[in-house]
Design a protein around this motif. Structure first.
Motif, short mmCIF file in Angstrom:
data_model
loop_
_atom_site.label_atom_id
_atom_site.label_comp_id
_atom_site.label_asym_id
_atom_site.label_seq_id
_atom_site.Cartn_x
_atom_site.Cartn_y
_atom_site.Cartn_z
N HIS A 1 14.93 2.78 -29.99
CA HIS A 1 13.59 1.52 -30.00
C HIS A 1 14.42 0.31 -28.95
N PHE A 2 16.00 0.46 -28.97
CA PHE A 2 16.32 -1.06 -28.20
C PHE A 2 16.52 -0.64 -26.57
N GLY A 3 16.97 0.28 -26.61
CA GLY A 3 17.60 0.65 -24.98
C GLY A 3 19.34 0.60 -25.81
N TYR A 4 19.81 1.01 -24.27
CA TYR A 4 21.45 1.32 -24.02
C TYR A 4 22.57 0.19 -24.44
N TYR A 5 23.57 0.19 -25.18
CA TYR A 5 24.05 -0.65 -25.06
C TYR A 5 25.60 -0.99 -24.20
N GLY A 6 25.54 -2.11 -23.75
CA GLY A 6 26.83 -2.71 -22.70
C GLY A 6 28.21 -2.89 -23.15
N ARG A 7 28.59 -3.68 -22.84
CA ARG A 7 29.31 -4.49 -23.52
C ARG A 7 28.72 -5.71 -24.25
N HIS A 8 28.16 -5.81 -25.23
CA HIS A 8 27.97 -6.64 -25.85
C HIS A 8 26.37 -7.63 -25.59
N TRP A 9 26.26 -6.72 -24.65
CA TRP A 9 25.11 -6.18 -24.14
C TRP A 9 23.71 -5.57 -24.28
N TRP A 10 22.50 -5.98 -24.17
CA TRP A 10 21.99 -4.31 -24.63
C TRP A 10 21.14 -4.17 -22.65
N ALA A 11 20.79 -2.77 -22.59
CA ALA A 11 20.13 -2.35 -21.34
C ALA A 11 19.05 -1.93 -21.35
N SER A 12 18.48 -2.04 -20.75
CA SER A 12 16.93 -1.23 -20.53
C SER A 12 16.36 -0.98 -19.12
N GLU A 13 15.54 -0.71 -19.04
CA GLU A 13 14.26 -0.80 -18.19
C GLU A 13 12.70 -1.19 -18.10
N THR A 14 12.33 -2.31 -16.55
CA THR A 14 11.10 -2.87 -17.00
C THR A 14 9.72 -1.56 -17.10
N SER A 15 8.55 -1.95 -17.01
CA SER A 15 7.56 -0.42 -16.75
C SER A 15 7.73 -0.19 -15.33
N ASP A 16 8.16 -0.31 -14.51
CA ASP A 16 8.04 0.13 -13.08
C ASP A 16 9.85 0.46 -12.97
N GLY A 17 10.04 0.38 -13.80
CA GLY A 17 11.75 1.13 -13.75
C GLY A 17 12.86 0.84 -13.91
N GLU A 18 12.33 -0.89 -13.18
CA GLU A 18 13.49 -1.57 -12.77
C GLU A 18 14.92 -1.98 -14.13
N PRO A 19 15.91 -2.05 -13.77
CA PRO A 19 16.55 -2.43 -14.63
C PRO A 19 16.86 -3.71 -15.26
N PHE A 20 17.11 -3.98 -16.08
CA PHE A 20 17.04 -6.22 -17.00
C PHE A 20 18.40 -5.16 -18.41
N TYR A 21 19.00 -6.54 -18.56
CA TYR A 21 19.43 -6.73 -19.99
C TYR A 21 19.14 -7.40 -20.90
N PHE A 22 20.02 -7.68 -21.94
CA PHE A 22 19.52 -9.38 -22.81
C PHE A 22 20.23 -9.15 -24.36
N ALA A 23 20.03 -9.83 -23.57
CA ALA A 23 20.61 -10.56 -25.71
C ALA A 23 20.16 -10.77 -26.35
N MET A 24 20.67 -10.35 -28.00
CA MET A 24 19.07 -10.15 -28.33
C MET A 24 19.40 -10.66 -29.60
N GLY A 25 18.55 -11.09 -30.93
CA GLY A 25 19.60 -11.61 -31.76
C GLY A 25 18.17 -11.81 -33.26
N MET A 26 18.75 -11.01 -33.80
CA MET A 26 17.78 -11.02 -35.31
C MET A 26 16.54 -12.11 -35.26
N GLY A 27 15.16 -11.63 -35.87
CA GLY A 27 13.80 -13.33 -35.92
C GLY A 27 13.59 -12.96 -34.13
N GLY A 28 13.91 -12.18 -33.72
CA GLY A 28 13.28 -12.33 -32.23
C GLY A 28 13.78 -13.49 -30.93
N ASN A 29 15.02 -13.70 -30.85
CA ASN A 29 15.81 -14.74 -30.22
C ASN A 29 15.83 -13.70 -29.00
N TYR A 30 15.52 -14.01 -28.41
CA TYR A 30 16.47 -13.20 -26.58
C TYR A 30 16.94 -14.05 -25.31
#
Length: 317
Positions: A249-278
């Motif tokens: 439900h989150f996606g892949y994990y890299g090295r202290h960053w999460w990694a996923s894809e947009t609906s168009d299949g384009e890669p993006f990465y994100f920092a995520m914190g409890m309470g909805g911080n991105y």
């Protein structure tokens, strides 16, 4: 490079709909930049615009960046060295496999510790109840071979900061001001410490949303801020590359960053914190998105907004 005045853009109705959506949720603020230009901002009120937000586990991505800077500087020359090099007590542990844990295992959270942070601990690591957090982490038993599987572990992040403080001879907060926060022009921030004075590697930072956004823009610009390379492009590529899938439900994990894809299949990465911080970056669109929230109980709510409402906005600048 600064976050300047919002640039007017086409597609305003899309942003009006986004504002209406954000107002319905416990979103404190949202900033969007494209091609280094701020194209959208939302603050729930003036107080939250200036607030030091508790970014929780977005701290982990800052930790990753600081380890990268230390690696670039030669303070941590080898990511594959055993953590026993920094914590000799591991040599006396009854489980010799702990000597196989490396710094890179800490970064990928594949150390193998018994650490049910995402399960029975409900997102709150039990090291916070210990008088010595580093000792608590190191003494946890292993459930898996180091490198075998990723298991979300704020203890790994804390060990990384403890190592940083050992090799730099200063607190991680001081190191950050000198090599990251200062050059980025951060305002006031707070970074809490454990009982031994180690800055909390997994969730200890409070900062303004504007500074969170600068951090995301630094990564989108491959570690360069103005004319200065703060962290190497190689480090950013290495740490934001997907490695392990444990939480679909989150996606892949890299090295202290999460990694996923947009609906168009384009890669993006994100920092995520409890309470909805991105803090999100979509390199193919030169898009940086930052959200500070108070959506405890539904941390993923803002991520859904980012995926469904922000990434689908197409504008021409």
């Amino acid at each position: 490079m600064e976050i300047g005045t919002e640039k007017q853009e086409q597609g305003r109705p899309d942003y009006d709909r986004l504002t209406a959506l954000l107002k319905k949720e416990k979103i404190h603020g949202c900033l969007i930049s494209r091609n280094n230009e701020l194209v959208y901002h939302y603050y729930k009120n003036k107080k939250l615009e200036k607030k030091q937000h508790k970014i929780n586990s977005c701290t982990k991505s800052v930790t990753s960046c600081l380890i990268g800077i230390a690696h670039d500087q030669g303070l941590i020359p080898d990511l594959n060295v055993s953590i026993a090099h920094y914590f000799p007590s591991v040599l006396n542990d009854f489980d010799p496999n702990k000597q196989l844990i490396t710094i890179d295992h800490l970064l990928t959270m594949t150390a193998g510790f018994d650490w049910p942070e995402m399960a029975e601990w409900g997102g709150w690591p039990h090291m916070i109840h210990s008088p010595n957090w580093v000792k608590y982490v190191l003494e946890r038993p292993l459930l898996a071979e180091p490198g075998e599987a990723m298991n979300y572990n704020s203890g790994c992040s804390h060990l990384l900061i403890a190592i940083l403080q050992k090799v730099s001879g200063m607190s991680a907060s001081e190191f950050a001001v000198r090599h990251l926060f200062g050059p980025l022009g951060f305002g006031d921030f707070t970074w809490h410490e454990d009982p031994q004075g180690v800055n909390i590697g997994g969730f200890g930072i409070h900062m303004a949303i504007q500074d969170m956004h600068k951090f995301g823009m630094l990564y989108l610009n491959k570690g360069k801020w103005g004319k200065k390379q703060l962290v190497s492009e190689k480090w950013i590529a290495r740490t934001t590359t997907p490695e392990k899938m444990t939480y679909a439900h989150f996606g892949y994990y890299g090295r202290h960053w999460w990694a996923s894809e947009t609906s168009d299949g384009e890669p993006f990465y994100f920092a995520m914190g409890m309470g909805g911080n991105y803090v999100c970056a979509v390199p193919s669109q030169q898009l940086a998105i930052t959200i500070a929230s108070d959506t405890y109980g539904d941390t993923m709510k803002p991520l859904g907004i980012i995926r469904d409402s922000v990434m689908n906005i197409r504008i021409e600048i």
